[in-house]
Each structure stands twice: as C-alpha cells, then as structure tokens.
Design a protein around this motif. Structure first.
Motif, mmCIF file in Angstrom:
data_model
loop_
_atom_site.group_PDB
_atom_site.id
_atom_site.type_symbol
_atom_site.label_atom_id
_atom_site.label_comp_id
_atom_site.label_asym_id
_atom_site.label_seq_id
_atom_site.Cartn_x
_atom_site.Cartn_y
_atom_site.Cartn_z
ATOM 1 N N SER A 298 -9.331 -8.481 -7.321
ATOM 2 C CA SER A 298 -8.868 -8.111 -8.653
ATOM 3 C C SER A 298 -9.140 -9.193 -9.688
ATOM 4 C CB SER A 298 -7.370 -7.809 -8.618
ATOM 5 O OG SER A 298 -6.645 -8.942 -8.121
ATOM 6 N N GLY A 299 -9.558 -10.388 -9.236
ATOM 7 C CA GLY A 299 -9.775 -11.503 -10.144
ATOM 8 C C GLY A 299 -8.500 -12.302 -10.343
ATOM 9 N N GLY A 300 -8.647 -13.558 -10.738
ATOM 10 C CA GLY A 300 -7.481 -14.408 -10.939
ATOM 11 C C GLY A 300 -6.774 -14.686 -9.622
ATOM 12 N N ASN A 301 -5.481 -14.984 -9.698
ATOM 13 C CA ASN A 301 -4.740 -15.262 -8.472
ATOM 14 C C ASN A 301 -3.357 -14.621 -8.453
ATOM 15 O OD1 ASN A 301 -3.363 -16.856 -10.292
ATOM 16 N ND2 ASN A 301 -3.814 -18.812 -9.280
ATOM 17 N N GLU A 302 -3.157 -13.558 -9.246
ATOM 18 C CA GLU A 302 -1.852 -12.903 -9.288
ATOM 19 C C GLU A 302 -1.844 -11.648 -8.425
ATOM 20 O OE1 GLU A 302 -0.419 -14.293 -13.757
ATOM 21 O OE2 GLU A 302 -1.004 -12.199 -13.398
ATOM 22 N N PRO A 303 -0.724 -11.383 -7.747
ATOM 23 C CA PRO A 303 -0.647 -10.206 -6.866
ATOM 24 C C PRO A 303 -0.615 -8.905 -7.664
ATOM 25 C CG PRO A 303 1.507 -11.241 -7.051
ATOM 26 C CD PRO A 303 0.539 -12.148 -7.764
ATOM 27 N N GLN A 304 -1.259 -7.895 -7.110
ATOM 28 C CA GLN A 304 -1.304 -6.567 -7.717
ATOM 29 C C GLN A 304 -0.378 -5.612 -6.960
ATOM 30 O OE1 GLN A 304 -3.343 -6.239 -10.565
ATOM 31 N NE2 GLN A 304 -3.408 -8.465 -10.179
ATOM 32 N N VAL A 305 0.229 -4.689 -7.690
ATOM 33 C CA VAL A 305 1.114 -3.707 -7.057
ATOM 34 C C VAL A 305 0.305 -2.661 -6.310
ATOM 35 C CG1 VAL A 305 2.863 -1.926 -7.461
ATOM 36 C CG2 VAL A 305 2.924 -4.072 -8.761
ATOM 37 N N GLN A 306 -0.810 -2.227 -6.892
ATOM 38 C CA GLN A 306 -1.663 -1.236 -6.237
ATOM 39 C C GLN A 306 -3.071 -1.795 -6.068
ATOM 40 O OE1 GLN A 306 -1.498 2.720 -8.074
ATOM 41 N NE2 GLN A 306 -0.117 3.255 -6.409
ATOM 42 N N ILE A 307 -3.594 -1.589 -4.873
ATOM 43 C CA ILE A 307 -4.962 -2.011 -4.579
ATOM 44 C C ILE A 307 -5.657 -0.889 -3.816
ATOM 45 C CG2 ILE A 307 -4.380 -4.472 -4.520
ATOM 46 C CD1 ILE A 307 -4.567 -4.223 -1.414
ATOM 47 N N GLU A 308 -6.971 -0.936 -3.803
ATOM 48 C CA GLU A 308 -7.754 0.088 -3.114
ATOM 49 C C GLU A 308 -7.645 -0.080 -1.605
ATOM 50 O OE1 GLU A 308 -12.424 1.479 -2.748
ATOM 51 O OE2 GLU A 308 -11.726 0.411 -4.553
ATOM 52 N N ALA A 309 -7.399 1.011 -0.907
ATOM 53 C CA ALA A 309 -7.318 0.992 0.549
ATOM 54 C C ALA A 309 -8.718 1.076 1.151
ATOM 55 C CB ALA A 309 -6.474 2.163 1.045
ATOM 56 N N PRO A 310 -8.866 0.617 2.390
ATOM 57 C CA PRO A 310 -10.168 0.757 3.057
ATOM 58 C C PRO A 310 -10.473 2.214 3.339
ATOM 59 C CG PRO A 310 -8.524 -0.049 4.597
ATOM 60 C CD PRO A 310 -7.870 -0.055 3.253
ATOM 61 N N ASP A 311 -11.733 2.497 3.576
ATOM 62 C CA ASP A 311 -12.171 3.868 3.849
ATOM 63 C C ASP A 311 -11.924 4.177 5.322
ATOM 64 O OD1 ASP A 311 -13.233 6.372 3.655
ATOM 65 O OD2 ASP A 311 -15.323 5.712 3.702
ATOM 66 N N LEU A 312 -10.645 4.425 5.623
ATOM 67 C CA LEU A 312 -10.230 4.741 6.985
ATOM 68 C C LEU A 312 -9.507 6.083 6.988
ATOM 69 C CD1 LEU A 312 -8.784 1.255 8.044
ATOM 70 C CD2 LEU A 312 -10.989 2.236 8.727
ATOM 71 N N PRO A 313 -9.518 6.795 8.113
ATOM 72 C CA PRO A 313 -8.779 8.056 8.170
ATOM 73 C C PRO A 313 -7.298 7.839 7.890
ATOM 74 C CG PRO A 313 -10.241 7.836 10.061
ATOM 75 C CD PRO A 313 -10.260 6.516 9.361
ATOM 76 N N VAL A 314 -6.705 8.687 7.066
ATOM 77 C CA VAL A 314 -5.279 8.580 6.743
ATOM 78 C C VAL A 314 -4.463 8.881 7.995
ATOM 79 C CG1 VAL A 314 -3.416 9.560 5.363
ATOM 80 C CG2 VAL A 314 -5.665 9.164 4.328
ATOM 81 N N TYR A 315 -3.486 8.024 8.258
ATOM 82 C CA TYR A 315 -2.647 8.208 9.442
ATOM 83 C C TYR A 315 -1.198 7.974 9.054
ATOM 84 C CZ TYR A 315 -1.602 8.432 14.422
ATOM 85 O OH TYR A 315 -1.131 8.825 15.666
ATOM 86 N N ARG A 316 -0.440 9.062 8.944
ATOM 87 C CA ARG A 316 0.971 8.987 8.564
ATOM 88 C C ARG A 316 1.866 9.000 9.797
ATOM 89 N NH1 ARG A 316 -1.358 12.155 4.477
ATOM 90 N NH2 ARG A 316 -0.966 11.363 2.367
ATOM 91 N N TRP A 317 2.990 8.305 9.695
ATOM 92 C CA TRP A 317 3.957 8.242 10.791
ATOM 93 C C TRP A 317 5.180 9.084 10.443
ATOM 94 C CZ3 TRP A 317 1.738 5.633 14.694
ATOM 95 C CH2 TRP A 317 0.755 4.708 14.377
ATOM 96 N N GLU A 318 5.825 9.581 11.455
ATOM 97 C CA GLU A 318 7.049 10.337 11.238
ATOM 98 C C GLU A 318 8.134 9.415 10.710
ATOM 99 O OE1 GLU A 318 10.215 13.142 13.777
ATOM 100 O OE2 GLU A 318 8.334 12.456 14.689
ATOM 101 N N ALA A 319 8.794 9.835 9.643
ATOM 102 C CA ALA A 319 9.830 9.007 9.032
ATOM 103 C C ALA A 319 11.061 8.951 9.930
ATOM 104 C CB ALA A 319 10.210 9.570 7.669
ATOM 105 N N LEU A 320 11.734 7.808 9.920
ATOM 106 C CA LEU A 320 12.987 7.693 10.652
ATOM 107 C C LEU A 320 14.042 8.568 9.991
ATOM 108 C CD1 LEU A 320 13.134 3.832 11.276
ATOM 109 C CD2 LEU A 320 12.606 5.607 12.945
ATOM 110 N N PRO A 321 14.905 9.209 10.766
ATOM 111 C CA PRO A 321 15.947 10.047 10.161
ATOM 112 C C PRO A 321 16.945 9.213 9.369
ATOM 113 C CG PRO A 321 16.310 9.822 12.528
ATOM 114 C CD PRO A 321 14.964 9.206 12.239
ATOM 115 N N GLU A 322 17.449 9.800 8.273
ATOM 116 C CA GLU A 322 18.449 9.093 7.473
ATOM 117 C C GLU A 322 19.787 9.012 8.187
ATOM 118 O OE1 GLU A 322 18.630 11.245 3.822
ATOM 119 O OE2 GLU A 322 16.765 10.370 3.027
#
Length: 530
Positions: A298-322
């Motif tokens: 992103s340039g500079g040295n400050e952290p970004q909230v959103q960055i581009e993800a790698p081109d990998l298959p999306v893999y979602r996990w089951e959420a823990l129950p509340e």
C-alpha cells in the motif's frame, strides 16, 4: 475482488506467528495466564479464520499456578519442517522489578490439532524465542536478551544453534542485533531469501509507539543492516488510524508467490485511548523491491484496514454458536480457565446433566486455584447471559458472572447468602486496582437460589441486570466504566507494566470458607450487538 478486513482475529490475539503448510495457513498467538496455552487459528484463504486448537493442554507442558498477572505464555513461534510442527514459547514466571524469570521451551507434533510433546527446555536468558530452519539442515533460536544492569532491560537479540538430534541448544551464543533507535527490541523472527538472512523484530514497546523492524545479513550471525526506511510498519505517528499499536510481525508466502505480514494492533475506544479488545491480529500485503527489501504494498508504513486477498478458493468455517446449553461432555473451544487446567475436581459437564458445574475455591484475586470459565470479548458491543442455580450457606460462598481483566481489575455480579436477611442475595463487586466498591445501595434479596444474570457492554459502558424468569429484566448498579478492563488503563494509570491481555466475560464460583460449594450454570450466551 476478495478482500481481507482487519483485524482478522478479534479480541486478545497478540504476537501472531504465521506458518503455511501446503494450502493451509496457521497463526499462533499468545495466551499469557489463560489455560490451555497458545491459540492456533486456521485458514485456507487468509480471509476466513477459525480457532482450531490450543496445544499446551497439560501441566507437564505449562505449569502456571502462581504466575503473576499477564505472565505465562508469551509470543509463541510456530514453524513446520519435514512432517513436524514446532512450537517455541516462553513461560514468564516474574516480570516486575529488575530481574525477569523467563523460561523458554519447544514442543512438537506431527498433527497440529493432535497431541503435542512434553517440552524441551531451551534457555532462560530472555523471552520471545523463535526457531529458524536453515537450508543447510541446521536450526537456530534467536531471543531477546534480558539485561538487568543499570535498568537497561532490553539487551538486544542473541542467537544459538539448536540440535535436532540432541534436542537442546548447542555451541556459542552470538550477539547479533542491538536494535535501532526505536528501542525496546524484542520478538525476533528469522527467514531467508536469495542468500539473505532477514531478521524481523518488534520495537518501540507494545503500546502506541509499537513497530515492525526489518534487518538483513549475508551471515546468520551478522552483522545486520537495517531496512532503509525503517520501520516497515507502525501507527506511531498517526493517532487517527483505526489500527493502532501496529507491531510484532512475521511473514508468509502464498502458493502463487505473494507475501503477507501478520502483526498485532489495537483498536482504541478513543484516539490513543483504551483498548478493551486487547491486542488483535492483522494482515498486510508486502512486496519485494529491486533493492531486496520488503515494503508494504500500500506504500508508506501505516497499517490498512482492508487489503487485497490472494487468489485462493474461498473457504468459510462454520460459526461457533452464540448460546451453549452444556448438553455435551466437551467444553466449547472458546472457553478457557486461569493458570490451571480444567479437571473434574473443580469443573464438570458430567456432575449434573445439562449444566456446567463449578466448585467454589479461592477468590478472584488468587493466582493459584481460581474457579473461572470465561471467554474473550471479541466485539465492542455485546451481551453475555447465564442462568445460575446456587445454594450458598454463608457469605463466603459466591457465584456469578464476571467481566474480568486480572486479579486487580474486574467487575463481579454474584449471588451469595446474607445471614442478617436470612436470604439469598445479589450484589456487585468492583475491583479497581484492589480498591473495592459496591455499586448497589443495598442487597437484592432472592426467594430462591436461581437467577438469570446478564452483562451488557457498549464500548466504554457496562450494565448488569438480572431476571427471575428469564423474560423480565431489572438493571442494577447503574452504568459502570468498562474501559478499565484494558491494558491501557492498568498500565498507564498505575504504571503496572505487565498488562498484556484483554477483557474476558465468564462464570465463576468462590468458596473462601474452604467447604467447596458447587454452583450450576445451565446456559451461557455471548451475543454481539450491532
């Protein structure tokens, strides 16, 4: 385009160490005085993560009974080589004062979510050890050197060879890096590329001046030259950034050759204020320039909230129950205990079917035998609700719901017995650096030893309430200051510098009479609020 949103691991997940094995990514984070030790999260796309395991499950691996607050497991380092996972960690026994007692260990496993070995002792010369597997088959352990002379403390980075065959450190101890002008040099991690040895360190202190520094050398023992635009990452100069305290990093490459830097950060309630969620884990994409150095994409040295993800298959996990109704005989993975493991002598899912049974032991101020089962706060706004059955015989027996930072800072909504009223009662304790207050003007009498308890946190505001039937709720104690349950309050107000964890919410029972009264919780719900 798929995006990574920071932080990727919310709520008290500091000092991240990232490791890739094939298509799987793992991050190990510090747990300090909470048991089991070390959190390991798993991802296959760097976007979606789930808590996979905590490997230090036995007292033979981690004996923290009596450890001071915020001591225990610091800065684990996770690596993989030839079918074996390696985990290096520090068990800190004392941190205040001139001398620090910091013992470093190594455990191994062939399956990351399987059983890990008993520890191999490494050294005690400092903390934040890591393990580097070199291309020539040798291995090396760098760690911070604690220097007690003249109050120096942070003494630079030392390096020693590790023998796989002998299972110990061998040979000369090399002094390889004094740190930069940022100071407070810790968290050393080595990696190699194109004939260069790169040394990542955390500098500036793990508060608002925190940073990631990069240095390199042609020889592993040095000398190391520092990155030309050091630090590589920091939020120290911009109080308006959403992600503050950025530092303590490690790097990983993806199968398609992209590079990412994982690091910790904090999200204060106000600019440069208090972080009730503790230090969390983030990712930044980094790129190699022609000069052979890594830079933020992103340039500079400050952290970004959103960055581009790698081109990998999306893999979602089951959420823990509340909500957990304690119908199974396995404790939900999001719960931990303080310092000592859960066992049937004091906590049980079998003693009474459908209940979490907790035996009253020492006080919430004890560093030895607390009876608390709690989970991280992972959201700025949430409610936590439990139903309690408890029949205390004396005012020395208590059970209830606690919003907890450490033995000197917590809120406690509890049921007890008051002989002057001949009744079960509700009360609230506030412990603010061992200065006690009771927000209730008088005890709330209960006809039976059964009650629903709730804590509602909305950023810096904490409110307790109770219900007799689970439907009609009565708020008690007024609005309390949730922000004191944070590193920043504990460190800055009282200059108690060993405060590195985060807010927990959970169930507990005390019996300081020594009679061992049991409390029974038949549900627990943690519910994020918008």
């Amino acid at each position: 385009m798929n995006m990574i949103t920071n932080p990727i691991l919310t709520g008290f997940n500091p000092d991240p160490s990232i490791c890739r094995v094939g298509d799987d990514f793992y991050i190990a984070t510090s747990t300090f005085d909470w048991f089991p030790g070390v959190q390991i999260h798993h991802s296959r796309d760097l976007v979606h993560w789930h808590l996979l395991t905590r490997p230090l499950t036995r007292v033979s691996q981690l004996n923290m009974k009596g450890n001071p607050d915020s001591c225990g497991v610091w800065a684990p380092n996770l690596t993989y080589k030839d079918g074996m996972f390696y985990l290096v960690y520090t068990d800190v026994k004392r941190f205040d004062g001139r001398w620090k007692d910091t013992h470093n260990y190594l455990v191994t496993a062939t399956e990351i979510d399987g059983e890990w070995s008993d520890p191999i002792y490494l050294n005690s010369s400092g903390f934040d050890p890591s393990l580097f597997h070199d291309e020539d088959g040798r291995a090396w352990v760098p760690n911070l050197l604690v220097d007690h002379r003249k109050g120096k403390f942070f003494g630079g980075i030392v390096l020693q060879e590790y023998s796989y065959r002998e299972r110990r450190l061998i040979g000369e101890v090399y002094y390889i890096f004094p740190g930069t002008g940022l100071g407070v040099t810790e968290g050393p991690v080595l990696f190699k590329r194109n004939g260069w040895y790169y040394l990542i360190t955390a500098e500036g202190g793990t508060e608002y001046n925190h940073a990631v520094t990069l240095a390199r050398s042609r020889q592993i023992t040095g000398p190391y030259e520092v990155h030309p635009t050091n630090p590589v990452l920091t939020s120290a100069h911009n109080p308006d950034l959403y992600l503050q305290k950025a530092g303590h990093g490690s790097v990983v490459s993806t199968p398609d050759g992209r590079w990412y830097l994982t690091h910790l950060a904090g999200r204060p309630l106000t600019p440069r204020g208090r972080c009730t969620l503790g230090r969390e884990t983030c990712l930044q994409e980094v790129v190699w320039h022609e000069d052979g150095w890594l830079y933020l994409k992103s340039g500079g040295n400050e952290p970004q909230v959103q960055i581009e993800a790698p081109d990998l298959p999306v893999y979602r996990w089951e959420a823990l129950p509340e909500r957990c109704d304690f119908e199974d005989e396995t404790m939900p993975i999001d719960f931990q205990s303080l310092r000592v493991p859960m066992d049937e002598t004091w906590v049980s899912l079998r003693k009474r079917s459908g209940f979490l049974s907790i035996k009253g032991r020492e006080s919430l101020c004890s560093t030895h035998h607390q009876s608390m089962i709690a989970r991280r706060q992972q959201d700025f706004n949430f409610t936590a609700t439990t139903r309690l059955e408890f029949q205390p015989d004396t005012f020395q027996q208590m059970a209830g719901l606690t919003y907890y930072y450490n033995t000197r800072h917590f809120y406690y909504l509890f049921m007890s017995w008051e002989e002057s009223l001949n009744s079960y009662v509700l009360n609230i304790f506030v412990n603010d650096d061992n200065r006690w207050s009771e927000p209730l003007p008088e005890y709330i009498r209960l006809e039976k030893g059964e009650v629903w308890l709730r804590a509602t946190v909305q950023r810096e505001k904490l409110n307790f309430s109770y219900s007799i039937d689970g439907n009609t709720w009565q708020e008690i104690g007024g609005t309390l200051d949730a922000s004191i349950i944070s590193d920043d309050y504990v460190c800055n107000k009282f200059e108690y510098k060993a405060a590195f964890t985060g807010a927990f919410i959970g169930m507990c029972c005390q019996d300081v009479s020594g009679r061992g009264k049991w409390a029974y919780f038949d549900s627990f719900e943690y519910k994020p609020l918008l």
